[in-house]
Design a protein around this motif. Structure first.
Motif, PDB file in Angstrom:
ATOM      1  N   ALA A   1       0.719  -1.339   0.009  1.00 20.04           N
ATOM      2  CA  ALA A   1       0.070  -0.184  -0.011  1.00 20.04           C
ATOM      3  C   ALA A   1       1.502   1.397   0.396  1.00 20.04           C
ATOM      4  O   ALA A   1       0.575   1.958  -0.534  1.00 20.04           O
ATOM      5  CB  ALA A   1      -0.717   0.061   1.131  1.00 20.04           C
ATOM      6  N   LEU A   2       1.866   1.172   0.495  1.00 21.91           N
ATOM      7  CA  LEU A   2       3.463   2.951   0.629  1.00 21.91           C
ATOM      8  C   LEU A   2       3.281   2.914  -0.454  1.00 21.91           C
ATOM      9  O   LEU A   2       3.896   3.553  -0.807  1.00 21.91           O
ATOM     10  CB  LEU A   2       3.962   2.826   1.693  1.00 21.91           C
ATOM     11  N   LEU A   3       3.918   1.547  -1.466  1.00 22.56           N
ATOM     12  CA  LEU A   3       4.478   1.855  -3.052  1.00 22.56           C
ATOM     13  C   LEU A   3       3.622   2.379  -3.361  1.00 22.56           C
ATOM     14  O   LEU A   3       3.715   2.865  -4.399  1.00 22.56           O
ATOM     15  CB  LEU A   3       4.314   0.452  -2.851  1.00 22.56           C
ATOM     16  N   THR A   4       2.607   1.690  -3.953  1.00 21.79           N
ATOM     17  CA  THR A   4       1.217   2.422  -4.320  1.00 21.79           C
ATOM     18  C   THR A   4       1.181   3.623  -4.020  1.00 21.79           C
ATOM     19  O   THR A   4       0.496   5.306  -4.800  1.00 21.79           O
ATOM     20  CB  THR A   4      -0.206   1.370  -4.800  1.00 21.79           C
ATOM     21  N   LEU A   5       1.727   4.125  -2.727  1.00 23.84           N
ATOM     22  CA  LEU A   5       0.414   5.891  -2.656  1.00 23.84           C
ATOM     23  C   LEU A   5       1.660   6.728  -3.100  1.00 23.84           C
ATOM     24  O   LEU A   5       0.650   7.819  -3.316  1.00 23.84           O
ATOM     25  CB  LEU A   5       0.560   5.731  -0.928  1.00 23.84           C
ATOM     26  N   ALA A   6       2.260   6.430  -3.316  1.00 19.98           N
ATOM     27  CA  ALA A   6       3.909   7.153  -3.863  1.00 19.98           C
ATOM     28  C   ALA A   6       3.088   8.218  -4.903  1.00 19.98           C
ATOM     29  O   ALA A   6       3.654   8.937  -5.086  1.00 19.98           O
ATOM     30  CB  ALA A   6       5.510   6.230  -3.808  1.00 19.98           C
ATOM     31  N   PHE A   7       2.837   6.928  -5.720  1.00 23.70           N
ATOM     32  CA  PHE A   7       2.752   7.090  -7.658  1.00 23.70           C
ATOM     33  C   PHE A   7       1.634   7.364  -7.094  1.00 23.70           C
ATOM     34  O   PHE A   7       1.261   8.599  -8.150  1.00 23.70           O
ATOM     35  CB  PHE A   7       2.812   6.243  -8.392  1.00 23.70           C
ATOM     36  N   ASP A   8       0.654   7.675  -6.395  1.00 25.06           N
ATOM     37  CA  ASP A   8      -0.626   8.410  -5.904  1.00 25.06           C
ATOM     38  C   ASP A   8      -0.513   9.846  -5.555  1.00 25.06           C
ATOM     39  O   ASP A   8      -0.744  10.639  -6.458  1.00 25.06           O
ATOM     40  CB  ASP A   8      -1.655   7.888  -5.138  1.00 25.06           C
ATOM     41  N   VAL A   9      -0.041  10.074  -5.045  1.00 24.32           N
ATOM     42  CA  VAL A   9       0.982  11.414  -4.418  1.00 24.32           C
ATOM     43  C   VAL A   9       1.311  11.898  -5.130  1.00 24.32           C
ATOM     44  O   VAL A   9       1.326  13.157  -5.490  1.00 24.32           O
ATOM     45  CB  VAL A   9       1.735  11.552  -3.806  1.00 24.32           C
ATOM     46  N   ILE A  10       2.685  11.118  -6.172  1.00 26.19           N
ATOM     47  CA  ILE A  10       2.928  12.551  -7.497  1.00 26.19           C
ATOM     48  C   ILE A  10       1.601  12.642  -8.615  1.00 26.19           C
ATOM     49  O   ILE A  10       2.429  13.755  -8.955  1.00 26.19           O
ATOM     50  CB  ILE A  10       4.157  11.529  -7.821  1.00 26.19           C
TER      51      ILE A  10
ATOM     52  N   LEU B   1       4.595  13.337 -14.422  1.00 19.83           N
ATOM     53  CA  LEU B   1       4.829  12.063 -15.292  1.00 19.83           C
ATOM     54  C   LEU B   1       6.090  12.086 -14.808  1.00 19.83           C
ATOM     55  O   LEU B   1       7.303  11.032 -14.785  1.00 19.83           O
ATOM     56  CB  LEU B   1       4.568  12.398 -16.342  1.00 19.83           C
ATOM     57  N   ARG B   2       7.218  12.511 -15.992  1.00 17.51           N
ATOM     58  CA  ARG B   2       9.255  12.415 -15.335  1.00 17.51           C
ATOM     59  C   ARG B   2       9.035  11.991 -13.905  1.00 17.51           C
ATOM     60  O   ARG B   2      10.182  11.383 -14.523  1.00 17.51           O
ATOM     61  CB  ARG B   2       9.346  13.433 -15.554  1.00 17.51           C
ATOM     62  N   LEU B   3       8.640  12.564 -12.587  1.00 16.06           N
ATOM     63  CA  LEU B   3       9.161  12.258 -11.544  1.00 16.06           C
ATOM     64  C   LEU B   3       8.456  10.778 -11.718  1.00 16.06           C
ATOM     65  O   LEU B   3       9.299   9.796 -11.050  1.00 16.06           O
ATOM     66  CB  LEU B   3       7.962  13.215 -10.939  1.00 16.06           C
ATOM     67  N   VAL B   4       7.466  10.745 -11.933  1.00 14.82           N
ATOM     68  CA  VAL B   4       6.598   9.427 -11.441  1.00 14.82           C
ATOM     69  C   VAL B   4       7.390   7.749 -12.551  1.00 14.82           C
ATOM     70  O   VAL B   4       7.883   6.621 -12.089  1.00 14.82           O
ATOM     71  CB  VAL B   4       5.401   8.527 -12.366  1.00 14.82           C
ATOM     72  N   ASN B   5       8.275   8.776 -13.660  1.00  6.05           N
ATOM     73  CA  ASN B   5       8.649   7.632 -14.532  1.00  6.05           C
ATOM     74  C   ASN B   5      10.821   7.119 -13.776  1.00  6.05           C
ATOM     75  O   ASN B   5      10.674   6.192 -13.674  1.00  6.05           O
ATOM     76  CB  ASN B   5       9.201   7.632 -16.214  1.00  6.05           C
ATOM     77  N   ALA B   6      10.919   8.549 -13.329  1.00  4.19           N
ATOM     78  CA  ALA B   6      12.256   8.584 -12.439  1.00  4.19           C
ATOM     79  C   ALA B   6      12.216   7.618 -11.399  1.00  4.19           C
ATOM     80  O   ALA B   6      13.170   6.681 -11.233  1.00  4.19           O
ATOM     81  CB  ALA B   6      12.659   9.484 -12.570  1.00  4.19           C
TER      82      ALA B   6
END
Length: 305
Positions: free
Chosen positions: A127-136, A149-154
């Motif tokens: 859940a913490l892993l997926t939350l990170a991409f939710d937040v960004i 988008l660049r931050l999510v990819n990086a």
């Protein structure tokens, strides 16, 4: 290598840690967000246990300070920093599991699988892993869409098979067959260095910097990532569990190959000092604006836990 940390640096580090903790606490509320159905209370408690348990918050600090140096929006940088800390803490929750490093203590407190149970610890990490991409990716992270988008990819690449997770796989393999020096450096650059490298790159991406500046601060992150792991390996052989807040001497007990085991502590300390000097040199074009990041390199090398 005895470079003192100024009072100003210590204040900034503590302030960033408090800001990130507050942001994480807000992100881990019990009320579901738009698009969510419900947030199970037991799972939220386990997630909070995994992230709200102290720590220096070094990775988010690097995001915040790189962003500050380069002029990124502070609120957006804080959200990216909190997202990165979610990734880091998820990795710790999973690393502590019996199938991995089998640790009972983290930052002086029971690990998540001890405080709750193994299944809950796995889910909390997921859940913490997926939350990170939710937040960004969320619009509340007030950056241009291409920057998000660049931050999510990086971050995906830093955290995944070619970065942190891949490094952990190499680390497990190293318990069976010790790698040579090049293999150790690659392992550590992935397992530990990838997120530190992203932390510095993220501040530049959030600031909308050109590729040359992103590359320069990314290189700084690579160097301090190696320094961080080398300092960690030295602490594993010179410190104790009470100081570290986790078990000490585990690398040697498992026969893991490290630069310390390969060359000895005196040579490793010399290498660590050289890495700090190299990191500071990379920051030279930024002048006085990079003072806090320079001190961060020294702090990483001389920390006691």
């Amino acid at each position: 290598m005895e470079k003192s940390v100024s009072d100003t640096f210590a204040i900034r580090l503590d302030s960033a840690a408090a800001q990130v903790a507050a942001a994480l606490e807000a992100l881990l509320g019990e009320a579901p967000l738009d698009g969510e159905i419900a947030r199970p209370a037991h799972l939220i408690l386990a997630m909070r246990h995994g992230v709200l348990n102290g720590g220096k918050r070094l990775r988010p600090f690097l995001v915040i300070e790189t962003a500050r140096m380069l002029g990124a929006p502070e609120d957006a940088a804080l959200r990216v920093a909190a997202a990165l800390e979610c990734i880091h803490c998820y990795s710790l929750v999973h690393d502590d599991l019996p199938a991995m490093d089998d640790d009972d203590l983290r930052r002086g407190q029971p690990t998540v699988h001890i405080a709750f149970d193994e299944a809950t610890a796995i889910l909390a990490g997921d859940a913490l892993l997926t939350l990170a991409f939710d937040v960004i990716s969320a619009p509340e992270t007030d950056l241009p869409a291409d920057a998000r988008l660049r931050l999510v990819n990086a971050l995906s690449r830093a955290a995944g098979v070619g970065g942190m997770v891949g490094g952990q796989a190499l680390d497990l393999a190293a318990e069976r067959v010790s790698p040579d020096e090049a293999g150790i450096v690659k392992l550590q650059a992935m397992k530990t260095g990838a997120l530190l490298r992203f932390a510095c790159a993220a501040g530049a991406i959030a600031a909308g910097c050109d590729d040359a500046i992103v590359a320069r601060v990314t290189r700084f992150g690579e160097i301090i990532g190696l320094a961080f792991q080398l300092a960690d390996d030295l602490l594993d052989v010179t410190s104790d569990a009470a100081t570290l807040g986790k078990a000490a001497g585990k690398d040697a007990a498992r026969g893991k190959g490290t630069l310390v085991s390969l060359h000895g502590a005196p040579v490793a300390k010399q290498k660590l000092a050289a890495l700090v000097d190299e990191a500071e040199a990379v920051l030279a074009p930024f002048g006085d604006a990079a003072d806090t990041l320079r001190q961060a390199a020294g702090f990483i090398a001389t920390r006691e836990k």
